[in-house]
Scaffold this motif. Structure first.
Motif, short mmCIF file in Angstrom:
data_model
loop_
_atom_site.label_atom_id
_atom_site.label_comp_id
_atom_site.label_asym_id
_atom_site.label_seq_id
_atom_site.Cartn_x
_atom_site.Cartn_y
_atom_site.Cartn_z
N VAL A 5 89.80 -13.74 -81.54
CA VAL A 5 91.14 -13.97 -82.24
C VAL A 5 91.08 -13.98 -83.76
N GLU A 23 96.22 -13.51 -77.33
CA GLU A 23 94.86 -13.62 -76.67
C GLU A 23 95.06 -13.93 -75.10
N GLY A 180 91.51 -9.41 -78.80
CA GLY A 180 92.62 -10.20 -78.49
C GLY A 180 93.81 -9.47 -78.32
#
Length: 183
Positions: A5, A23, A180
């Motif tokens: 992320v 994500e 993500g």
């Protein structure tokens, strides 16, 4: 952690929360990659959960929570008579249609979270025994959606691996991303 992320801009708490939610959504979306509706609707583990049902459920739950925060009723009202339909495709529903619906729900969630004046703003929960608090914050809403989606992303990992042996890492490679983002 299966994907990375990206860090939020300094001070962008909303961006951080929304990135972690995206994500987790990506994990569930990737779990259905390359599957037919029949495969995605199968229940290969000891649980009655299917990947198709999880996609439908998380979209419905996310929409319902954002609606509550807006002071609106959920788009689909569930009770004992139709709760079972929350976790499976019915009628002409397909995995593709549920993914499309979820994409719209996700966009609405992001727009709402970005538009609220403060994450400290609150909304009331229904008077139900499973809601011990009566009032929660928008921050709580975001964290709850992350938790709910992450829990089901873990279920999706197990179901997919039970179906064909593919792991979350393989699905990230198949999707061609590891940041993500959803395919």
């Amino acid at each position: 952690m299966v994907t990375h992320v990206r860090a939020e801009a300094p001070g962008d708490e909303r961006g951080a929360l929304l990135s972690f939610l995206a994500e987790q959504r990506g994990g569930i979306r990737r779990a259905v990659l390359g599957l037919t509706d029949e495969q995605a609707s199968s229940t290969p583990s000891a649980s009655e959960l299917s990947l198709a049902g999880l996609v439908k459920h998380v979209a419905e739950v996310e929409q319902g929570w954002v609606a509550r925060a807006k002071g609106e009723p959920p788009a689909v009202e569930r009770d004992a008579t139709n709760w079972h339909e929350n976790f499976r495709l019915v009628g002409d529903e397909s995995v593709a249609s549920q993914l499309d619906h979820w994409e719209k729900v996700a966009a609405e969630t992001e727009a709402f979270v970005r538009a609220v004046p403060s994450l400290d703003d609150t909304f009331d929960l229904p008077d139900e025994p499973w809601f011990p608090e009566r009032t929660v914050s928008m921050r709580w809403l975001c964290l709850h959606l992350i938790r709910e989606t992450a829990r089901h992303a873990g279920h999706a990992d197990i179901i997919r691996e039970s179906l064909d042996g593919r792991t979350a890492f393989e699905l990230v490679a198949l999707a061609g991303n590891g940041n993500g983002d959803t395919p």
